[in-house]
Design a protein around this motif. Structure first.
Motif, PDB file in Angstrom:
ATOM      1  N   GLY A 158       0.817  -1.209   0.000  1.00 57.99           N
ATOM      2  CA  GLY A 158       0.000   0.000   0.000  1.00 57.99           C
ATOM      3  C   GLY A 158       0.851   1.260   0.000  1.00 57.99           C
ATOM      4  O   GLY A 158       0.539   2.242  -0.688  1.00 57.99           O
ATOM      5  N   SER A 159       1.958   1.250   0.762  1.00 57.92           N
ATOM      6  CA  SER A 159       2.855   2.406   0.804  1.00 57.92           C
ATOM      7  C   SER A 159       3.494   2.656  -0.560  1.00 57.92           C
ATOM      8  O   SER A 159       3.671   3.811  -0.972  1.00 57.92           O
ATOM      9  CB  SER A 159       3.948   2.181   1.847  1.00 57.92           C
ATOM     10  OG  SER A 159       3.403   2.051   3.134  1.00 57.92           O
ATOM     11  N   LEU A 160       3.836   1.591  -1.264  1.00 59.85           N
ATOM     12  CA  LEU A 160       4.457   1.736  -2.584  1.00 59.85           C
ATOM     13  C   LEU A 160       3.495   2.394  -3.575  1.00 59.85           C
ATOM     14  O   LEU A 160       3.887   3.298  -4.331  1.00 59.85           O
ATOM     15  CB  LEU A 160       4.907   0.372  -3.111  1.00 59.85           C
ATOM     16  CG  LEU A 160       6.012  -0.340  -2.325  1.00 59.85           C
ATOM     17  CD1 LEU A 160       6.312  -1.695  -2.942  1.00 59.85           C
ATOM     18  CD2 LEU A 160       7.268   0.511  -2.274  1.00 59.85           C
ATOM     19  N   PHE A 161       2.252   1.955  -3.562  1.00 60.31           N
ATOM     20  CA  PHE A 161       1.295   2.536  -4.494  1.00 60.31           C
ATOM     21  C   PHE A 161       0.917   3.966  -4.097  1.00 60.31           C
ATOM     22  O   PHE A 161       0.623   4.795  -4.972  1.00 60.31           O
ATOM     23  CB  PHE A 161       0.054   1.640  -4.608  1.00 60.31           C
ATOM     24  CG  PHE A 161       0.270   0.488  -5.549  1.00 60.31           C
ATOM     25  CD1 PHE A 161       0.067   0.627  -6.914  1.00 60.31           C
ATOM     26  CD2 PHE A 161       0.710  -0.739  -5.066  1.00 60.31           C
ATOM     27  CE1 PHE A 161       0.281  -0.433  -7.786  1.00 60.31           C
ATOM     28  CE2 PHE A 161       0.932  -1.801  -5.930  1.00 60.31           C
ATOM     29  CZ  PHE A 161       0.721  -1.659  -7.293  1.00 60.31           C
ATOM     30  N   GLU A 162       0.935   4.255  -2.824  1.00 59.69           N
ATOM     31  CA  GLU A 162       0.718   5.641  -2.393  1.00 59.69           C
ATOM     32  C   GLU A 162       1.866   6.522  -2.874  1.00 59.69           C
ATOM     33  O   GLU A 162       1.658   7.656  -3.304  1.00 59.69           O
ATOM     34  CB  GLU A 162       0.613   5.713  -0.869  1.00 59.69           C
ATOM     35  CG  GLU A 162      -0.729   5.247  -0.318  1.00 59.69           C
ATOM     36  CD  GLU A 162      -0.796   5.409   1.191  1.00 59.69           C
ATOM     37  OE1 GLU A 162       0.122   6.038   1.762  1.00 59.69           O
ATOM     38  OE2 GLU A 162      -1.750   4.898   1.791  1.00 59.69           O
ATOM     39  N   ALA A 163       3.110   6.010  -2.790  1.00 62.38           N
ATOM     40  CA  ALA A 163       4.279   6.786  -3.199  1.00 62.38           C
ATOM     41  C   ALA A 163       4.239   7.123  -4.685  1.00 62.38           C
ATOM     42  O   ALA A 163       4.723   8.189  -5.097  1.00 62.38           O
ATOM     43  CB  ALA A 163       5.562   6.017  -2.868  1.00 62.38           C
ATOM     44  N   ARG A 164       3.647   6.248  -5.482  1.00 64.54           N
ATOM     45  CA  ARG A 164       3.561   6.532  -6.919  1.00 64.54           C
ATOM     46  C   ARG A 164       2.241   7.205  -7.305  1.00 64.54           C
ATOM     47  O   ARG A 164       1.927   7.356  -8.487  1.00 64.54           O
ATOM     48  CB  ARG A 164       3.766   5.258  -7.725  1.00 64.54           C
ATOM     49  CG  ARG A 164       2.667   4.219  -7.631  1.00 64.54           C
ATOM     50  CD  ARG A 164       3.063   2.921  -8.328  1.00 64.54           C
ATOM     51  NE  ARG A 164       3.462   3.152  -9.701  1.00 64.54           N
ATOM     52  CZ  ARG A 164       2.626   3.179 -10.746  1.00 64.54           C
ATOM     53  NH1 ARG A 164       1.327   2.992 -10.560  1.00 64.54           N
ATOM     54  NH2 ARG A 164       3.067   3.391 -11.967  1.00 64.54           N
ATOM     55  N   GLY A 165       1.446   7.613  -6.269  1.00 64.70           N
ATOM     56  CA  GLY A 165       0.204   8.330  -6.531  1.00 64.70           C
ATOM     57  C   GLY A 165      -0.877   7.471  -7.119  1.00 64.70           C
ATOM     58  O   GLY A 165      -1.749   7.960  -7.868  1.00 64.70           O
ATOM     59  N   ASP A 166      -0.893   6.198  -6.782  1.00 64.02           N
ATOM     60  CA  ASP A 166      -1.853   5.260  -7.374  1.00 64.02           C
ATOM     61  C   ASP A 166      -2.495   4.402  -6.281  1.00 64.02           C
ATOM     62  O   ASP A 166      -2.709   3.203  -6.474  1.00 64.02           O
ATOM     63  CB  ASP A 166      -1.114   4.370  -8.387  1.00 64.02           C
ATOM     64  CG  ASP A 166      -2.079   3.694  -9.371  1.00 64.02           C
ATOM     65  OD1 ASP A 166      -3.272   4.076  -9.384  1.00 64.02           O
ATOM     66  OD2 ASP A 166      -1.627   2.793 -10.095  1.00 64.02           O
ATOM     67  N   ALA A 167      -2.813   5.031  -5.133  1.00 63.67           N
ATOM     68  CA  ALA A 167      -3.364   4.281  -4.009  1.00 63.67           C
ATOM     69  C   ALA A 167      -4.725   3.682  -4.336  1.00 63.67           C
ATOM     70  O   ALA A 167      -5.103   2.627  -3.815  1.00 63.67           O
ATOM     71  CB  ALA A 167      -3.484   5.180  -2.786  1.00 63.67           C
ATOM     72  N   SER A 168      -5.479   4.317  -5.238  1.00 66.22           N
ATOM     73  CA  SER A 168      -6.825   3.829  -5.562  1.00 66.22           C
ATOM     74  C   SER A 168      -6.784   2.450  -6.210  1.00 66.22           C
ATOM     75  O   SER A 168      -7.716   1.663  -6.080  1.00 66.22           O
ATOM     76  CB  SER A 168      -7.530   4.814  -6.498  1.00 66.22           C
ATOM     77  OG  SER A 168      -6.792   4.973  -7.707  1.00 66.22           O
ATOM     78  N   ARG A 169      -5.679   2.159  -6.898  1.00 63.59           N
ATOM     79  CA  ARG A 169      -5.586   0.850  -7.557  1.00 63.59           C
ATOM     80  C   ARG A 169      -5.623  -0.278  -6.527  1.00 63.59           C
ATOM     81  O   ARG A 169      -6.295  -1.294  -6.720  1.00 63.59           O
ATOM     82  CB  ARG A 169      -4.300   0.774  -8.391  1.00 63.59           C
ATOM     83  CG  ARG A 169      -4.193  -0.527  -9.209  1.00 63.59           C
ATOM     84  CD  ARG A 169      -2.919  -0.541 -10.025  1.00 63.59           C
ATOM     85  NE  ARG A 169      -2.913   0.512 -11.024  1.00 63.59           N
ATOM     86  CZ  ARG A 169      -3.502   0.410 -12.220  1.00 63.59           C
ATOM     87  NH1 ARG A 169      -4.142  -0.701 -12.547  1.00 63.59           N
ATOM     88  NH2 ARG A 169      -3.458   1.396 -13.086  1.00 63.59           N
ATOM     89  N   LEU A 170      -4.892  -0.099  -5.413  1.00 64.98           N
ATOM     90  CA  LEU A 170      -4.879  -1.124  -4.373  1.00 64.98           C
ATOM     91  C   LEU A 170      -6.214  -1.146  -3.636  1.00 64.98           C
ATOM     92  O   LEU A 170      -6.717  -2.211  -3.261  1.00 64.98           O
ATOM     93  CB  LEU A 170      -3.730  -0.869  -3.390  1.00 64.98           C
ATOM     94  CG  LEU A 170      -3.532  -1.945  -2.323  1.00 64.98           C
ATOM     95  CD1 LEU A 170      -3.174  -3.274  -2.973  1.00 64.98           C
ATOM     96  CD2 LEU A 170      -2.440  -1.530  -1.345  1.00 64.98           C
ATOM     97  N   GLN A 171      -6.801   0.040  -3.408  1.00 65.69           N
ATOM     98  CA  GLN A 171      -8.078   0.098  -2.706  1.00 65.69           C
ATOM     99  C   GLN A 171      -9.176  -0.597  -3.503  1.00 65.69           C
ATOM    100  O   GLN A 171     -10.051  -1.258  -2.941  1.00 65.69           O
ATOM    101  CB  GLN A 171      -8.455   1.557  -2.444  1.00 65.69           C
ATOM    102  CG  GLN A 171      -7.517   2.247  -1.460  1.00 65.69           C
ATOM    103  CD  GLN A 171      -7.730   3.751  -1.420  1.00 65.69           C
ATOM    104  OE1 GLN A 171      -8.570   4.296  -2.144  1.00 65.69           O
ATOM    105  NE2 GLN A 171      -6.957   4.436  -0.571  1.00 65.69           N
ATOM    106  N   ASN A 172      -9.108  -0.453  -4.803  1.00 69.92           N
ATOM    107  CA  ASN A 172     -10.126  -1.085  -5.666  1.00 69.92           C
ATOM    108  C   ASN A 172      -9.707  -2.472  -6.136  1.00 69.92           C
ATOM    109  O   ASN A 172     -10.457  -3.126  -6.887  1.00 69.92           O
ATOM    110  CB  ASN A 172     -10.390  -0.205  -6.895  1.00 69.92           C
ATOM    111  CG  ASN A 172     -10.919   1.167  -6.513  1.00 69.92           C
ATOM    112  OD1 ASN A 172     -11.646   1.303  -5.544  1.00 69.92           O
ATOM    113  ND2 ASN A 172     -10.527   2.188  -7.285  1.00 69.92           N
ATOM    114  N   LEU A 173      -8.498  -2.883  -5.695  1.00 70.33           N
ATOM    115  CA  LEU A 173      -7.958  -4.196  -6.076  1.00 70.33           C
ATOM    116  C   LEU A 173      -7.948  -4.395  -7.591  1.00 70.33           C
ATOM    117  O   LEU A 173      -8.212  -5.478  -8.115  1.00 70.33           O
ATOM    118  CB  LEU A 173      -8.748  -5.321  -5.388  1.00 70.33           C
ATOM    119  CG  LEU A 173      -8.663  -5.331  -3.866  1.00 70.33           C
ATOM    120  CD1 LEU A 173      -9.497  -6.463  -3.291  1.00 70.33           C
ATOM    121  CD2 LEU A 173      -7.217  -5.456  -3.405  1.00 70.33           C
TER     122      LEU A 173
END
Length: 451
Positions: A158-173
């Motif tokens: 989750g931290s990695l995807f937040e760092a690249r500005g793509d946290a929604s991808r993990l939240q929406n799986l």
């Protein structure tokens, strides 16, 4: 007056200091930290896991120093954080993966402090052979296991995807392609071809990692942006898994692999006695002294990478080692000495001016034994100046004679005798003065009678 008498007078004049010192000592002891306990508890992880194995080694080492470490097996980092931040925690220490504290509420974070980073736990990304995944963006549209929700793997990914500005991808799986699976289920699905890739956070010597690397249908992903992520996420380190490091004979891996790695961290809540910090960290240093494939000998415990602020005692240990006294004395003796040195400093700071005041107070008390008699002489002076002395002249002369007799029994040190003898002279002077006034009055009365 001999020396013993003077000493006795000095002691009696300063007896006030005895109850004052008693109150001072009680106050200092009241607010001094209690002695360190000889029993503490720590949450680790699943029995048989790396955290629990480290806990067992630490427990054995601390037993040599007379400290009993009680271990509590848990399901992992999030369980450990929950136990440590409970309203009435039954544990003082815990092992958690760096990156997991980001999932806590601010109020819970304030209850925790860092002690040390212990060893690397790399983030492994395995893919089906031939998919050519090199960046996180390459995972879009693929079937990926991202760790069970709340797990250490989930937190880091989750931290990695937040760092690249793509946290929604993990939240929406990623539209349903990504799955929240624990490690065993993820590795099984990956081997069966039900997944294209899977994340794991495990030590390099873990059996699951060895099994996945040995599978010819799977490849370990080398993240080309690993350094960039490590620079942005301070709880991660960049590691290079060099060619052949895991298996020299089999040349595994076949080429250098760039990895990101969180670390196993030792943290504490506010119920840990501060004095035990150096003891625990020194024991951890000995347990980890040999290092491992990824960590050179002597590299851990370390102050970084950590998310939580170090305690003052942990910061001192990482900069200077064990406290001075513990280098030469057993811990428990050094702890007692250290506590009483801390007690002694304010005690001395308060006692020095008090002791200095004993001499002046003694001097004042001795002079007071003489000077208080001058009050009677002042009263006679006032009567004379007010013109009222004739009505009381006989009574005052008699009173001064009694005072003169009493002064012969006053006992003062030789150094104050001159003041006593000065008072004798002044009393004699006042008696003579009053007697002269009485004689003059009598003669005046006789002359009036003759006329």
């Amino acid at each position: 007056m001999n020396v013993l008498k003077q000493g006795a007078l000095f002691v009696r004049a300063n007896l006030w200091i005895v109850p004052l010192v008693g109150v001072l000592v009680w106050v200092l002891f009241r607010f001094l930290d209690p002695a360190p306990p000889r029993h503490i508890a720590m949450v680790t992880g699943g029995e048989g896991g790396g955290y629990h194995q480290f806990g067992l080694a630490l427990k054995e080492r601390l037993a040599e120093d007379g400290l009993t470490l009680e271990l509590h097996a848990t399901r992992g980092s999030m369980d450990n954080l929950e136990r440590l931040t409970a309203d009435s925690p039954d544990v003082q220490l815990g092992l958690v993966q760096s990156g997991t504290t980001r999932l806590l509420e601010r109020a819970d974070l304030k209850k925790l402090e860092g002690l040390a980073a212990l060893y690397h736990e790399p983030l492994w990304l395995f893919q089906r052979t031939g998919l050519q995944i090199e960046r996180l963006s390459d995972l879009a549209g693929k079937r990926v296991a991202v760790g069970s929700e709340g797990s250490g793997t989930w937190a880091v990914v989750g931290s990695l995807f937040e760092a690249r500005g793509d946290a929604s991808r993990l939240q929406n799986l990623d539209g349903g392609n990504w799955q929240k699976l624990p490690g065993d289920a993820a590795s099984e699905a990956l081997e069966k071809g039900e997944l294209d890739a899977a994340f794991f956070v495990l030590p390099a010597d873990n059996e699951r990692i060895a099994m996945l690397i040995a599978n010819p249908n799977l490849e370990l992903v080398s993240l080309v942006q690993a350094r960039a992520y490590a620079a942005r996420l301070t709880f991660l380190d960049h590691l290079t898994l060099t060619e052949g490091l895991l298996d020299i004979a089999g040349n595994v891996p076949r080429q250098d692999v760039e990895l990101l790695s969180p670390v196993a961290t030792l943290i504490a809540n506010q119920t840990l006695h501060p004095a035990l910090t150096s003891l625990v960290l020194e024991a951890a240093r000995e347990v980890l002294s040999k290092g491992n494939l990824l960590d050179p000998a002597g590299a851990f415990p370390a102050a970084k990478p950590l998310e939580l602020t170090l305690t003052g005692e942990a910061d001192y240990y990482h900069r200077r080692g064990v406290p001075f006294l513990q280098r030469y004395l057993p811990f428990w003796i050094a702890s007692i000495v250290d506590r009483y040195v801390v007690l002694l400093i304010p005690f001395i700071a308060i006692m020095v001016p008090l002791v200095r005041s004993m001499g002046p107070i003694y001097s004042w008390r001795m002079r007071a034994r003489v000077f208080r008699w001058y009050a009677q002489l002042r009263e006679v002076d006032k009567l004379i100046h007010q013109g009222n002395i004739q009505a009381e002249i006989e009574a005052q002369i008699e009173r001064l004679h009694r005072l003169q007799d009493e002064l012969t029994r006053v006992d003062v040190p030789l150094s104050y005798a001159h003041e006593l003898y000065s008072l004798h002279l002044h009393v004699r002077y006042m008696i003579n003065r009053l007697e002269s006034m009485r004689t003059g009055a009598q003669e005046s009365g006789s002359d009036d009678a003759l006329e």
